[in-house]
Design an enzyme around this catalytic site. Structure first.
Site, PDB file in Angstrom:
ATOM      1  N   GLU A  78     -50.624  47.282   3.318  1.00 18.65           N
ATOM      2  CA  GLU A  78     -50.215  47.093   1.935  1.00 18.65           C
ATOM      3  C   GLU A  78     -48.713  46.805   1.836  1.00 18.65           C
ATOM      4  O   GLU A  78     -48.288  45.942   1.054  1.00 18.65           O
ATOM      5  CB  GLU A  78     -50.550  48.333   1.106  1.00 18.65           C
ATOM      6  CG  GLU A  78     -52.039  48.654   1.043  1.00 18.65           C
ATOM      7  CD  GLU A  78     -52.489  49.634   2.124  1.00 18.65           C
ATOM      8  OE1 GLU A  78     -53.352  50.480   1.816  1.00 18.65           O
ATOM      9  OE2 GLU A  78     -51.969  49.560   3.263  1.00 18.65           O
ATOM     10  N   CYS A 100     -53.476  54.946   1.493  1.00 17.81           N
ATOM     11  CA  CYS A 100     -53.202  56.354   1.812  1.00 17.81           C
ATOM     12  C   CYS A 100     -52.390  57.008   0.699  1.00 17.81           C
ATOM     13  O   CYS A 100     -51.659  56.358  -0.053  1.00 17.81           O
ATOM     14  CB  CYS A 100     -52.485  56.471   3.155  1.00 17.81           C
ATOM     15  SG  CYS A 100     -50.861  55.679   3.200  1.00 17.81           S
ATOM     16  N   CYS A 147     -49.043  54.532   0.709  1.00 17.30           N
ATOM     17  CA  CYS A 147     -49.208  53.148   0.246  1.00 17.30           C
ATOM     18  C   CYS A 147     -49.628  53.093  -1.220  1.00 17.30           C
ATOM     19  O   CYS A 147     -49.337  52.122  -1.925  1.00 17.30           O
ATOM     20  CB  CYS A 147     -50.236  52.440   1.111  1.00 17.30           C
ATOM     21  SG  CYS A 147     -49.658  52.138   2.791  1.00 17.30           S
ATOM     22  N   ALA A 181     -78.988  50.009  46.779  1.00 15.84           N
ATOM     23  CA  ALA A 181     -79.301  51.393  47.135  1.00 15.84           C
ATOM     24  C   ALA A 181     -78.076  52.130  47.662  1.00 15.84           C
ATOM     25  O   ALA A 181     -77.954  53.347  47.507  1.00 15.84           O
ATOM     26  CB  ALA A 181     -80.426  51.428  48.161  1.00 15.84           C
ATOM     27  N   SER A 196     -72.166  47.333  43.592  1.00 16.93           N
ATOM     28  CA  SER A 196     -72.577  46.681  42.346  1.00 16.93           C
ATOM     29  C   SER A 196     -71.783  45.418  42.044  1.00 16.93           C
ATOM     30  O   SER A 196     -72.001  44.794  41.005  1.00 16.93           O
ATOM     31  CB  SER A 196     -72.420  47.652  41.171  1.00 16.93           C
ATOM     32  OG  SER A 196     -71.068  48.055  41.030  1.00 16.93           O
ATOM     33  N   THR A 211     -68.019  56.547  40.416  1.00 16.47           N
ATOM     34  CA  THR A 211     -67.542  55.172  40.324  1.00 16.47           C
ATOM     35  C   THR A 211     -66.238  54.997  41.090  1.00 16.47           C
ATOM     36  O   THR A 211     -66.015  53.960  41.732  1.00 16.47           O
ATOM     37  CB  THR A 211     -67.347  54.777  38.847  1.00 16.47           C
ATOM     38  OG1 THR A 211     -68.609  54.869  38.181  1.00 16.47           O
ATOM     39  CG2 THR A 211     -66.813  53.368  38.717  1.00 16.47           C
ATOM     40  N   GLU A 247     -67.403  53.204  31.422  1.00 17.51           N
ATOM     41  CA  GLU A 247     -67.839  52.398  32.569  1.00 17.51           C
ATOM     42  C   GLU A 247     -68.010  53.371  33.724  1.00 17.51           C
ATOM     43  O   GLU A 247     -67.072  53.630  34.476  1.00 17.51           O
ATOM     44  CB  GLU A 247     -66.835  51.294  32.903  1.00 17.51           C
ATOM     45  CG  GLU A 247     -66.757  50.206  31.853  1.00 17.51           C
ATOM     46  CD  GLU A 247     -66.025  48.965  32.331  1.00 17.51           C
ATOM     47  OE1 GLU A 247     -66.010  48.714  33.561  1.00 17.51           O
ATOM     48  OE2 GLU A 247     -65.469  48.248  31.474  1.00 17.51           O
ATOM     49  N   LEU A 292     -72.920  60.218  35.228  1.00 17.42           N
ATOM     50  CA  LEU A 292     -72.148  60.509  34.022  1.00 17.42           C
ATOM     51  C   LEU A 292     -72.769  59.826  32.806  1.00 17.42           C
ATOM     52  O   LEU A 292     -72.861  60.424  31.730  1.00 17.42           O
ATOM     53  CB  LEU A 292     -70.699  60.061  34.201  1.00 17.42           C
ATOM     54  CG  LEU A 292     -69.765  60.258  32.993  1.00 17.42           C
ATOM     55  CD1 LEU A 292     -69.806  61.687  32.483  1.00 17.42           C
ATOM     56  CD2 LEU A 292     -68.335  59.848  33.359  1.00 17.42           C
TER      57      LEU A 292
END
Length: 370
Positions: A61, A84, A93, A173, A177, A205, A303, A308
């Site tokens: 604003e 706000c 604002c 396996a 990846s 990971t 990721e 997890l």
């Protein structure tokens, strides 16, 4: 104050759509604040445009009012979030709009922040400003879905990204990846990293891929906080996540180990450690998410490996799946999530499709709990 069900004009819709486009310019930068845009219109002419660029900087604003100058008097302000009404890093604002003599304010949605929660609109109405709320609310909520989740539930919006073959495998396996999907899908994944406040992974990971988890494939002026859940504090000082830590590329290691001597080997500029309580050597996912919300994380991009991811899914804490399906068959390999066995297929949690899009030769699905 007019009701949310007020019939807005075609011009109202067009100007709010413009405000939403402006708000998206802050998609990568406003964290922990919401993404907000504002358009000022007087006598059918756009006289001011603004968006919130980053925390601590002027709000949308104020930027629009600066562009409009004296032309803001008697104008209509289209704002994607209720102005706000409290003093934070910047003044309210709502007061700035009143002082500028704005005649009407149209807000897409009420601010879920309990420090505002309707008070900004009420202050404007009390000052004689014509106030309306509820225009393109769905679009505004989607833009700030993480901020809304944090304000209402005390945790971030959790988006779990994964890649899967046609036969449901995420890796060989032995855990390898890279790379199941093509380059366009990987680049698209970096776009989702860029908009997140934080990226979460686990030690599985880290061991398998040694990722850096930075945004590299798309332009960005801010790197998300990288978070690794390491309850036993097994992270090596040579891990790429650790060696790449610096103040503008921060890393947070979440652990249950309270031994400061063991913390010391990882401490360096840009890397912080957070110790959380654990039961049987595991940190409860709800505790982790609450702690991240306390650090201003609105959108959490996950990721991680099957373990997890499965823990978060089983706890009902994944709000959205970002699934890239590669058109290949892997055979013997690992799944995308370790989940408890179901008593019957009818008990399987159902998902609804939010979006479906081809990204290169891979199919991207966005899914949410039904």
């Amino acid at each position: 104050m007019t009701a949310a069900a007020e019939r807005f004009s075609a011009a109202d819709h067009a100007h709010m759509a413009m405000a939403l486009r402006l708000a998206r310019r802050g998609l990568h930068t406003t964290t922990p604040n919401p993404r907000v845009g504002c358009v000022l219109v007087r006598a059918a002419e756009v006289v001011g445009r603004g968006w919130h660029e980053r925390a601590g900087a002027p709000h949308a604003e104020v930027n629009a009012l600066r562009e409009a100058g004296a032309r803001a008097h008697g104008a209509t302000a289209y704002v994607t979030l209720e102005p706000c009404s409290h003093h934070g890093r910047t003044p309210p604002c709502a007061d700035a709009l009143i002082e500028a003599g704005v005649a009407r304010v149209v807000a897409a949605m009420q601010d879920p922040n309990p420090l505002v929660a309707g008070q900004g609109l009420a202050r404007l109405a009390a000052a004689g400003v014509d106030v309306a709320c509820g225009l393109l609310t769905g679009e505004a909520e989607e833009l700030n879905i993480g901020f809304i989740r944090r304000m209402r539930s005390g945790r971030p919006w959790v988006r779990a990204k994964m890649a899967v073959s046609l036969d449901g495998r995420s890796a060989l396996a032995d855990g390898r990846s890279q790379w199941l999907t093509g380059a366009p899908a990987r680049r698209d994944g970096h776009r989702w990293r860029a908009r997140a406040c934080a990226i979460l992974t686990g030690m599985g990971t880290i061991r398998a891929d040694d990722p850096e988890l930075t945004v590299r494939e798309v332009p960005t002026t801010r790197q998300p906080l990288r978070v690794v859940l390491d309850a036993r504090l097994e992270l090596s000082e040579t891990a790429r996540l650790v060696s790449s830590a610096r103040p503008d590329r921060p890393v947070l290691v979440v652990t249950a180990v309270e031994d400061e001597a063991r913390h010391g080997r990882l401490r360096r500029p840009g890397l912080d450690l957070l110790c959380l309580p654990a039961a049987h050597g595991r940190i409860a996912p709800a505790v982790l998410l609450s702690a991240l919300a306390g650090r201003g994380v609105n959108e959490l991009h996950v990721e991680a490996g099957a373990r997890l991811t499965g823990v978060l899914l089983a706890a009902g804490l994944v709000d959205e799946l970002l699934l890239y399906q590669a058109l290949c068959l892997v055979g013997d390999g690992r799944g995308i999530a370790d989940l408890p066995a179901l008593p019957a297929l009818g008990d399987a949690p159902r998902l609804r499709l939010v979006e479906q899009r081809w990204v290169g030769g891979d199919l991207r699905l966005r899914l949410r709990p039904a």
